[in-house]
Design a protein around this motif. Sequence first.
Motif, PDB file in Angstrom:
ATOM      1  N   LEU A  10      70.721 -22.610  29.539  1.00 50.86           N
ATOM      2  CA  LEU A  10      71.104 -21.234  29.814  1.00 50.86           C
ATOM      3  C   LEU A  10      71.810 -20.614  28.621  1.00 50.86           C
ATOM      4  O   LEU A  10      71.554 -19.472  28.262  1.00 50.86           O
ATOM      5  N   SER A  11      72.692 -21.363  27.976  1.00 54.60           N
ATOM      6  CA  SER A  11      73.412 -20.809  26.831  1.00 54.60           C
ATOM      7  C   SER A  11      72.459 -20.508  25.680  1.00 54.60           C
ATOM      8  O   SER A  11      72.661 -19.559  24.926  1.00 54.60           O
ATOM      9  N   GLU A  12      71.400 -21.311  25.538  1.00 60.04           N
ATOM     10  CA  GLU A  12      70.421 -21.028  24.494  1.00 60.04           C
ATOM     11  C   GLU A  12      69.690 -19.718  24.776  1.00 60.04           C
ATOM     12  O   GLU A  12      69.438 -18.930  23.876  1.00 60.04           O
ATOM     13  N   ILE A  13      69.382 -19.476  26.046  1.00 57.45           N
ATOM     14  CA  ILE A  13      68.699 -18.234  26.434  1.00 57.45           C
ATOM     15  C   ILE A  13      69.618 -17.035  26.223  1.00 57.45           C
ATOM     16  O   ILE A  13      69.203 -15.982  25.759  1.00 57.45           O
ATOM     17  N   LEU A  14      70.892 -17.191  26.583  1.00 61.57           N
ATOM     18  CA  LEU A  14      71.835 -16.068  26.521  1.00 61.57           C
ATOM     19  C   LEU A  14      72.447 -15.862  25.150  1.00 61.57           C
ATOM     20  O   LEU A  14      73.206 -14.928  24.949  1.00 61.57           O
ATOM     21  N   SER A  15      72.119 -16.725  24.193  1.00 56.69           N
ATOM     22  CA  SER A  15      72.736 -16.603  22.875  1.00 56.69           C
ATOM     23  C   SER A  15      72.400 -15.279  22.199  1.00 56.69           C
ATOM     24  O   SER A  15      73.113 -14.841  21.306  1.00 56.69           O
ATOM     25  N   GLU A  16      71.343 -14.613  22.644  1.00 57.74           N
ATOM     26  CA  GLU A  16      71.005 -13.316  22.069  1.00 57.74           C
ATOM     27  C   GLU A  16      72.047 -12.256  22.397  1.00 57.74           C
ATOM     28  O   GLU A  16      72.053 -11.190  21.817  1.00 57.74           O
ATOM     29  N   TRP A  17      72.957 -12.547  23.336  1.00 63.32           N
ATOM     30  CA  TRP A  17      73.971 -11.578  23.756  1.00 63.32           C
ATOM     31  C   TRP A  17      75.344 -11.895  23.180  1.00 63.32           C
ATOM     32  O   TRP A  17      76.361 -11.533  23.743  1.00 63.32           O
ATOM     33  N   VAL A  18      75.413 -12.534  22.033  1.00 64.64           N
ATOM     34  CA  VAL A  18      76.696 -12.976  21.505  1.00 64.64           C
ATOM     35  C   VAL A  18      77.069 -12.279  20.195  1.00 64.64           C
ATOM     36  O   VAL A  18      77.914 -12.737  19.466  1.00 64.64           O
ATOM     37  N   SER A  19      76.466 -11.163  19.919  1.00 66.57           N
ATOM     38  CA  SER A  19      76.783 -10.468  18.676  1.00 66.57           C
ATOM     39  C   SER A  19      78.141  -9.770  18.798  1.00 66.57           C
ATOM     40  O   SER A  19      78.626  -9.512  19.902  1.00 66.57           O
ATOM     41  N   PRO A  20      78.768  -9.430  17.686  1.00 62.20           N
ATOM     42  CA  PRO A  20      80.026  -8.681  17.737  1.00 62.20           C
ATOM     43  C   PRO A  20      79.871  -7.356  18.488  1.00 62.20           C
ATOM     44  O   PRO A  20      80.779  -6.912  19.184  1.00 62.20           O
ATOM     45  N   GLU A  21      78.690  -6.746  18.364  1.00 64.95           N
ATOM     46  CA  GLU A  21      78.444  -5.481  19.070  1.00 64.95           C
ATOM     47  C   GLU A  21      78.450  -5.700  20.586  1.00 64.95           C
ATOM     48  O   GLU A  21      78.970  -4.880  21.347  1.00 64.95           O
ATOM     49  N   ASP A  22      77.865  -6.811  21.030  1.00 65.10           N
ATOM     50  CA  ASP A  22      77.864  -7.120  22.456  1.00 65.10           C
ATOM     51  C   ASP A  22      79.287  -7.385  22.946  1.00 65.10           C
ATOM     52  O   ASP A  22      79.677  -6.914  24.012  1.00 65.10           O
ATOM     53  N   GLU A  23      80.047  -8.147  22.174  1.00 60.85           N
ATOM     54  CA  GLU A  23      81.434  -8.422  22.549  1.00 60.85           C
ATOM     55  C   GLU A  23      82.212  -7.118  22.698  1.00 60.85           C
ATOM     56  O   GLU A  23      82.972  -6.946  23.639  1.00 60.85           O
ATOM     57  N   GLU A  24      82.027  -6.193  21.780  1.00 63.70           N
ATOM     58  CA  GLU A  24      82.717  -4.896  21.842  1.00 63.70           C
ATOM     59  C   GLU A  24      82.287  -4.110  23.087  1.00 63.70           C
ATOM     60  O   GLU A  24      83.116  -3.532  23.782  1.00 63.70           O
ATOM     61  N   ALA A  25      80.990  -4.111  23.369  1.00 65.66           N
ATOM     62  CA  ALA A  25      80.477  -3.349  24.508  1.00 65.66           C
ATOM     63  C   ALA A  25      81.013  -3.886  25.838  1.00 65.66           C
ATOM     64  O   ALA A  25      81.276  -3.119  26.771  1.00 65.66           O
ATOM     65  N   TRP A  26      81.196  -5.206  25.945  1.00 63.61           N
ATOM     66  CA  TRP A  26      81.605  -5.828  27.194  1.00 63.61           C
ATOM     67  C   TRP A  26      83.120  -6.008  27.311  1.00 63.61           C
ATOM     68  O   TRP A  26      83.620  -6.367  28.369  1.00 63.61           O
ATOM     69  N   ARG A  27      83.850  -5.749  26.246  1.00 59.99           N
ATOM     70  CA  ARG A  27      85.284  -6.055  26.212  1.00 59.99           C
ATOM     71  C   ARG A  27      86.067  -5.457  27.379  1.00 59.99           C
ATOM     72  O   ARG A  27      86.910  -6.109  27.969  1.00 59.99           O
ATOM     73  N   ASP A  28      85.816  -4.218  27.752  1.00 55.90           N
ATOM     74  CA  ASP A  28      86.631  -3.557  28.777  1.00 55.90           C
ATOM     75  C   ASP A  28      86.037  -3.605  30.178  1.00 55.90           C
ATOM     76  O   ASP A  28      86.531  -2.947  31.072  1.00 55.90           O
ATOM     77  N   LEU A  29      84.992  -4.372  30.357  1.00 52.02           N
ATOM     78  CA  LEU A  29      84.391  -4.453  31.699  1.00 52.02           C
ATOM     79  C   LEU A  29      85.135  -5.409  32.591  1.00 52.02           C
ATOM     80  O   LEU A  29      85.781  -6.279  32.226  1.00 52.02           O
ATOM     81  N   LYS A  85      98.231 -12.047  38.880  1.00 46.49           N
ATOM     82  CA  LYS A  85      97.626 -11.046  39.756  1.00 46.49           C
ATOM     83  C   LYS A  85      96.173 -10.808  39.356  1.00 46.49           C
ATOM     84  O   LYS A  85      95.806 -10.970  38.191  1.00 46.49           O
ATOM     85  N   ILE A  86      95.374 -10.395  40.318  1.00 48.49           N
ATOM     86  CA  ILE A  86      93.988 -10.006  40.069  1.00 48.49           C
ATOM     87  C   ILE A  86      93.954  -8.484  40.045  1.00 48.49           C
ATOM     88  O   ILE A  86      94.497  -7.831  40.934  1.00 48.49           O
ATOM     89  N   THR A  87      93.308  -7.916  39.024  1.00 46.13           N
ATOM     90  CA  THR A  87      93.222  -6.462  38.892  1.00 46.13           C
ATOM     91  C   THR A  87      92.174  -5.906  39.845  1.00 46.13           C
ATOM     92  O   THR A  87      91.409  -6.652  40.466  1.00 46.13           O
ATOM     93  N   ALA A  88      92.103  -4.587  39.922  1.00 48.68           N
ATOM     94  CA  ALA A  88      91.107  -3.922  40.752  1.00 48.68           C
ATOM     95  C   ALA A  88      89.686  -4.287  40.321  1.00 48.68           C
ATOM     96  O   ALA A  88      88.753  -4.239  41.121  1.00 48.68           O
ATOM     97  N   ARG A  89      89.516  -4.674  39.073  1.00 39.27           N
ATOM     98  CA  ARG A  89      88.200  -5.071  38.565  1.00 39.27           C
ATOM     99  C   ARG A  89      87.928  -6.565  38.744  1.00 39.27           C
ATOM    100  O   ARG A  89      86.938  -7.090  38.254  1.00 39.27           O
ATOM    101  N   GLY A  90      88.822  -7.273  39.401  1.00 40.16           N
ATOM    102  CA  GLY A  90      88.645  -8.699  39.627  1.00 40.16           C
ATOM    103  C   GLY A  90      89.038  -9.562  38.446  1.00 40.16           C
ATOM    104  O   GLY A  90      88.721 -10.741  38.384  1.00 40.16           O
ATOM    105  N   GLN A  91      89.767  -9.004  37.501  1.00 40.07           N
ATOM    106  CA  GLN A  91      90.170  -9.742  36.306  1.00 40.07           C
ATOM    107  C   GLN A  91      91.575 -10.304  36.465  1.00 40.07           C
ATOM    108  O   GLN A  91      92.387  -9.773  37.218  1.00 40.07           O
ATOM    109  N   THR A  92      91.840 -11.375  35.744  1.00 38.96           N
ATOM    110  CA  THR A  92      93.176 -11.959  35.732  1.00 38.96           C
ATOM    111  C   THR A  92      93.404 -12.603  34.372  1.00 38.96           C
ATOM    112  O   THR A  92      92.476 -12.748  33.583  1.00 38.96           O
ATOM    113  N   THR A  93      94.617 -12.979  34.103  1.00 40.36           N
ATOM    114  CA  THR A  93      94.954 -13.692  32.879  1.00 40.36           C
ATOM    115  C   THR A  93      95.386 -15.098  33.253  1.00 40.36           C
ATOM    116  O   THR A  93      96.215 -15.279  34.136  1.00 40.36           O
TER     117      THR A  93
END
Length: 74
Positions: A55-74, A5-13
């Motif tokens: 693109l991944s080289e540019i976005l690598s600045e967003w891969v810290s543990p803090e970023d992962e925590e901030a984005w986890r529930d989105l 199923k897709i959740t209300a946030r558009g997520q699925t497993t």
Amino acid sequence: MELAKITARGQTTIPKSIRDAADLSEGDVIAFEIEGNHLVVRKVTPGRDGCLQGLSEILSEWVSPEDEEAWRDL
């Protein structure tokens, strides 16, 4: 065939049997495409797509543990 199923946030497993068959694991990148009336999901293999590699080289600045925590529930 597996169903999910897709959740209300558009997520699925992705079912475990599908993850295993596609050799997907945590941290892998997948690409979504529409082909006709089908949704196609592909595993992105690092180094094969120059645009994605750049693109991944540019976005690598967003891969810290803090970023992962901030984005986890989105």
